[in-house]
Motif scaffolding. Structure first.
Motif, mmCIF file in Angstrom:
data_model
loop_
_atom_site.group_PDB
_atom_site.id
_atom_site.type_symbol
_atom_site.label_atom_id
_atom_site.label_comp_id
_atom_site.label_asym_id
_atom_site.label_seq_id
_atom_site.Cartn_x
_atom_site.Cartn_y
_atom_site.Cartn_z
ATOM 1 N N GLU A 55 -41.502 46.930 18.795
ATOM 2 C CA GLU A 55 -42.496 48.001 18.721
ATOM 3 C C GLU A 55 -43.887 47.427 18.486
ATOM 4 O OE1 GLU A 55 -42.130 51.225 19.291
ATOM 5 O OE2 GLU A 55 -40.023 50.916 19.743
ATOM 6 N N ALA A 56 -43.978 46.418 17.629
ATOM 7 C CA ALA A 56 -45.280 45.801 17.352
ATOM 8 C C ALA A 56 -45.851 45.140 18.609
ATOM 9 C CB ALA A 56 -45.144 44.773 16.227
ATOM 10 N N ILE A 57 -45.008 44.445 19.354
ATOM 11 C CA ILE A 57 -45.454 43.805 20.592
ATOM 12 C C ILE A 57 -45.905 44.864 21.593
ATOM 13 C CG2 ILE A 57 -44.746 42.382 22.551
ATOM 14 C CD1 ILE A 57 -45.122 40.838 19.945
ATOM 15 N N ALA A 58 -45.204 46.004 21.622
ATOM 16 C CA ALA A 58 -45.607 47.095 22.519
ATOM 17 C C ALA A 58 -46.992 47.602 22.149
ATOM 18 C CB ALA A 58 -44.588 48.230 22.459
ATOM 19 N N HIS A 59 -47.282 47.713 20.851
ATOM 20 C CA HIS A 59 -48.614 48.129 20.419
ATOM 21 C C HIS A 59 -49.666 47.149 20.924
ATOM 22 C CE1 HIS A 59 -47.041 50.575 16.700
ATOM 23 N NE2 HIS A 59 -46.540 50.985 17.852
ATOM 24 N N LEU A 60 -49.389 45.866 20.771
ATOM 25 C CA LEU A 60 -50.349 44.842 21.191
ATOM 26 C C LEU A 60 -50.556 44.860 22.699
ATOM 27 C CD1 LEU A 60 -49.104 41.976 18.869
ATOM 28 C CD2 LEU A 60 -51.316 43.121 18.704
ATOM 29 N N ARG A 61 -49.481 45.099 23.433
ATOM 30 C CA ARG A 61 -49.599 45.191 24.887
ATOM 31 C C ARG A 61 -50.456 46.394 25.279
ATOM 32 N NH1 ARG A 61 -44.447 45.714 26.311
ATOM 33 N NH2 ARG A 61 -44.594 47.960 26.542
ATOM 34 N N ASN A 62 -50.250 47.502 24.575
ATOM 35 C CA ASN A 62 -51.036 48.697 24.853
ATOM 36 C C ASN A 62 -52.522 48.477 24.581
ATOM 37 O OD1 ASN A 62 -48.723 50.124 25.531
ATOM 38 N ND2 ASN A 62 -48.413 50.890 23.455
ATOM 39 N N GLU A 63 -52.832 47.621 23.622
ATOM 40 C CA GLU A 63 -54.217 47.334 23.288
ATOM 41 C C GLU A 63 -54.804 46.219 24.146
ATOM 42 O OE1 GLU A 63 -54.536 46.570 19.133
ATOM 43 O OE2 GLU A 63 -53.990 48.622 18.566
ATOM 44 N N GLY A 64 -54.013 45.669 25.054
ATOM 45 C CA GLY A 64 -54.512 44.629 25.942
ATOM 46 C C GLY A 64 -54.578 43.256 25.322
ATOM 47 N N LEU A 65 -53.961 43.059 24.161
ATOM 48 C CA LEU A 65 -54.031 41.771 23.472
ATOM 49 C C LEU A 65 -52.928 40.814 23.895
ATOM 50 C CD1 LEU A 65 -55.019 42.875 19.862
ATOM 51 C CD2 LEU A 65 -56.477 41.826 21.603
ATOM 52 N N VAL A 66 -51.819 41.346 24.381
ATOM 53 C CA VAL A 66 -50.745 40.483 24.861
ATOM 54 C C VAL A 66 -50.227 41.011 26.194
ATOM 55 C CG1 VAL A 66 -50.021 39.910 22.501
ATOM 56 C CG2 VAL A 66 -48.810 41.689 23.773
ATOM 57 N N GLU A 67 -49.601 40.125 26.924
ATOM 58 C CA GLU A 67 -48.887 40.512 28.126
ATOM 59 C C GLU A 67 -47.471 39.979 27.997
ATOM 60 O OE1 GLU A 67 -50.329 38.738 31.694
ATOM 61 O OE2 GLU A 67 -50.631 36.769 30.799
ATOM 62 N N THR A 68 -46.518 40.724 28.517
ATOM 63 C CA THR A 68 -45.130 40.294 28.441
ATOM 64 C C THR A 68 -44.634 39.911 29.825
ATOM 65 O OG1 THR A 68 -44.427 42.613 28.605
ATOM 66 C CG2 THR A 68 -44.587 41.673 26.403
ATOM 67 N N ARG A 69 -43.857 38.856 29.873
ATOM 68 C CA ARG A 69 -43.278 38.377 31.127
ATOM 69 C C ARG A 69 -41.765 38.416 30.976
ATOM 70 N NH1 ARG A 69 -47.131 32.979 31.302
ATOM 71 N NH2 ARG A 69 -49.106 34.109 30.978
ATOM 72 N N PHE A 75 -47.313 36.719 25.633
ATOM 73 C CA PHE A 75 -48.411 35.755 25.622
ATOM 74 C C PHE A 75 -49.717 36.462 25.256
ATOM 75 C CE2 PHE A 75 -45.178 34.113 28.336
ATOM 76 C CZ PHE A 75 -45.231 32.731 28.241
ATOM 77 N N ALA A 76 -50.568 35.780 24.492
ATOM 78 C CA ALA A 76 -51.906 36.311 24.234
ATOM 79 C C ALA A 76 -52.675 36.329 25.553
ATOM 80 C CB ALA A 76 -52.634 35.440 23.210
ATOM 81 N N THR A 77 -53.322 37.440 25.856
ATOM 82 C CA THR A 77 -54.037 37.546 27.120
ATOM 83 C C THR A 77 -55.288 36.679 27.111
ATOM 84 O OG1 THR A 77 -55.195 39.505 26.301
ATOM 85 C CG2 THR A 77 -53.238 39.866 27.634
ATOM 86 N N GLU A 78 -55.712 36.280 28.304
ATOM 87 C CA GLU A 78 -56.970 35.559 28.436
ATOM 88 C C GLU A 78 -58.121 36.495 28.081
ATOM 89 O OE1 GLU A 78 -57.132 32.436 28.995
ATOM 90 O OE2 GLU A 78 -55.062 32.047 29.628
ATOM 91 N N LEU A 79 -59.208 35.937 27.584
ATOM 92 C CA LEU A 79 -60.322 36.751 27.110
ATOM 93 C C LEU A 79 -60.834 37.705 28.183
ATOM 94 C CD1 LEU A 79 -62.313 34.078 25.062
ATOM 95 C CD2 LEU A 79 -60.913 35.948 24.182
ATOM 96 N N ALA A 80 -60.916 37.236 29.416
ATOM 97 C CA ALA A 80 -61.464 38.049 30.494
ATOM 98 C C ALA A 80 -60.570 39.234 30.833
ATOM 99 C CB ALA A 80 -61.672 37.201 31.750
ATOM 100 N N GLN A 81 -59.308 39.183 30.404
ATOM 101 C CA GLN A 81 -58.350 40.241 30.734
ATOM 102 C C GLN A 81 -58.205 41.269 29.622
ATOM 103 O OE1 GLN A 81 -54.901 37.760 31.413
ATOM 104 N NE2 GLN A 81 -55.203 37.837 33.621
ATOM 105 N N ARG A 82 -58.909 41.067 28.514
ATOM 106 C CA ARG A 82 -58.706 41.935 27.357
ATOM 107 C C ARG A 82 -59.496 43.230 27.504
ATOM 108 N NH1 ARG A 82 -58.497 37.480 22.424
ATOM 109 N NH2 ARG A 82 -56.758 36.321 23.343
#
Length: 237
Positions: A55-69, A75-82
């Motif tokens: 659930e925590a990772i889902a929150h971070l993905r929703n905020e654009g801070l991580v991407e899941t593969r 993975f932490a997203t690249e700055l330009a993708q945040r």
């Protein structure tokens, strides 16, 4: 690995864990593009279950801070993708704003249920069943019950296998969490738990049939009922 600390169990665990990891990403302790520790390691580090970590990772993905593969990890997203959508948090008693947000939920989640009926996997149904079991065990529908309720809606969005539905439903469920808690505080919980769980079971069963119309109808029935229990007039059908 970043120096995470355990979170007190009285706190809203997924949100607090997401905030802790988010701080590590923001200050560079977790570099852009760096893989996060596995669910197992994060669960051990924070002293919580793996479902809480998800659930925590889902929150971070929703905020654009991580991407899941899939099959690899987060993975932490690249700055330009945040890029992230922000819905400003008003006071919980702002009934008009809460109603407007609920109307967005109605439109978005009804369509999500229909797509979930078409595209769900066996694993998606298993996840819905897991959350329903958590809801059933939530004593008098306290904080844990609300968390499980919103997790169910995120799982329906995940069953669409459409990343955009997952992101937008995630935004909205996170924003409505505080308001729902405030509204339910004045409700007679014993009277809503049974009917609320039954509505969620109906959504799950309708998705399992593979019939989009049935799934959408079940979701509409639930959201209309939820709105009435929160004293909201959605003006939608």
């Amino acid at each position: 690995m970043a120096d995470f600390t355990q979170i007190r169990r009285s706190e809203h665990l997924p949100t607090r864990i997401a905030a802790e990891i988010g701080r590590e990403i923001a200050d560079g302790s977790i570099a852009p593009g760096q893989k996060l520790p596995t669910e197992h390691i994060l669960a051990q580090t924070f002293g919580v279950s793996r479902s809480v970590v998800r659930e925590a990772i889902a929150h971070l993905r929703n905020e654009g801070l991580v991407e899941t593969r899939q099959g690899v990890g987060a993975f932490a997203t690249e700055l330009a993708q945040r890029q992230s959508l922000r819905i400003e948090a008003g006071p919980p008693e702002d009934k008009e704003a809460f109603r407007d947000l609920f109307q967005v939920r109605f439109a978005l989640e009804t369509e999500a249920a229909g797509l979930a009926a078409l595209h769900h996997s066996r694993e998606d149904l298993a996840r819905l069943d897991e959350i329903l079991a958590q809801m059933t065990g939530a004593e008098k529908w306290g904080e844990h019950g609300v968390v499980a309720d919103l997790a169910f809606h995120r799982a329906v969005a995940a069953a669409t296998h459409n990343e955009y539905f997952q992101q937008f439903v995630g935004f909205i469920t996170e924003r409505t969490h505080v308001a729902i808690n405030a509204a339910r505080a004045a409700a007679i919980l014993e009277e809503i738990v049974e009917v609320t769980i039954a509505e969620h079971v109906a959504i799950r069963d309708a998705i399992a049939t593979g019939e989009p119309a049935a799934a959408k109808t079940a979701m509409k029935r639930h959201l209309n009922g939820a709105a009435r229990r929160l004293n909201l007039e959605l003006e939608m059908s």
